[in-house]
Write a protein that holds these residues in place. Sequence first.
Motif: not given
Length: 455
Positions: A258-259, A262, A266, A322, A366, A369-370, A386-387, A428, A432
């Motif tokens: 997941r990381t 993302l 991002w 997603k 997003l 979702y994050t 991630v941001y 995604t 995702g």
Amino acid sequence: MSSTASIGARLERLPISSFHRYVIWVLAFAFFFELGDINTLSYTAPAIEKAWNLQLSAIGNVTSATFLGMFLGASVIGYVSDRIGRKRSLIFTILIYSIFSLLNAFAMSMTMLFVTRLVTGFGLSAMTVVGITYISEVFPAKKRGTYQGLIMTIGLCGIPITAYVARFLVPVAPWGWRFVYIWGALGFIFAILAGRMYESPRWYENRGRLADANSVMTLIERQVESEKGPLPDPVERVEPAVSQRGYGELFSGKYLGRTLVLLVVWILQTLGFYGFMSWVPTLLVAHGFSLVHSLAWSSAMSIGAVPGAFIAYLLSDRLDRKWLVVIFAIAISICGLLYGLTFKTAIIIVFGFLVAMFLQTFAPLLYAYTPELYPTEVRNSGAGLVYGVGRLANVFGPMIVVAIYNHYGYQSVFIYIAAAWILLAIITAWFGPRTKGRMLEVLNAAKASEVGNQM
């Protein structure tokens, strides 16, 4: 009050009440000034460039400073907020971006502006990651995307309003651009109002502060019952756990995948988003349009931000986020490419408006979702990482835009932006997880059997 049930189960059965509405208004206006402030440099850059007799590359350096600060802010505050709480972190970050927005107005050199924009960026992104995490933790699963969209609909009014503030203030004098940053400093008001918000009871529970979690939850439940009547019994889906798992959880087990997804999403979103929005006024001037016309057209385009977020409000919990992320990334790519391939004023405005609109449909999706993809103990750390890395990518983003523009011309910049959005949609769609209507504790259950099929 069902005090023996988990905090997640108790929150999930709450109808929307004055508790939620207060959160909506405070965060909406915190985002109003945060989102407006992110864009102030793009609106003031042509005037600063002219007033200080700068090259385009100098503006690129200041833009890079902003995004370096955003990386630092998101990365640091994500970790800090997972330890000291969401409320205190939110108040602190709003004050940071407000104070340094004011200091931008008094910058007397590029060096000073570089420093003040760097720290402003720190506060801007830090506030965002705390805000989106708080929303995910206090709204029920079936509504968290909807109300993220509503908060962003109000917040995104800050972009066109700031654009029009710049449109009228920048041309009045060589130093008119300074007033735009004073405007951005008004966000400090909402740091004061945030003091009346409750700490996230999910955060209290996860930190083992069960008495605090139950106390806050009881206050919320009493407030809701006074407005809505007796609440239904909570329904447990996953046994809650007190966990001390640390930052390394982001890079182990299912969270590693997941990381990675993302992080890429991002990075591409930031390059595609700010590649368009931050450079439209400056590129139009460089292509021969006047400063006044450039600001007027970019201001008109920016109005699309508000209906864009409203679309997210309407759709976010109707389809899985997603697939909404995929659909709107493709729409942005197509409209952005059509915008860049024309020099007719009407077409520039129409497709510029559509890009601005779909960008701000995409953003709330997003944002919602994050944080859904991480457990409470590292939710803000994951969202911040991630941001923040996405924003770090834009330290190099302006350099990429300048290099492409100088070597291949105006239209090639928009081909590059469109490619970033298409790649985001593909990644995604393929990797995702699905999140629609799923309680956070279910999405992040320790056992795969508790989660079910997520792809």
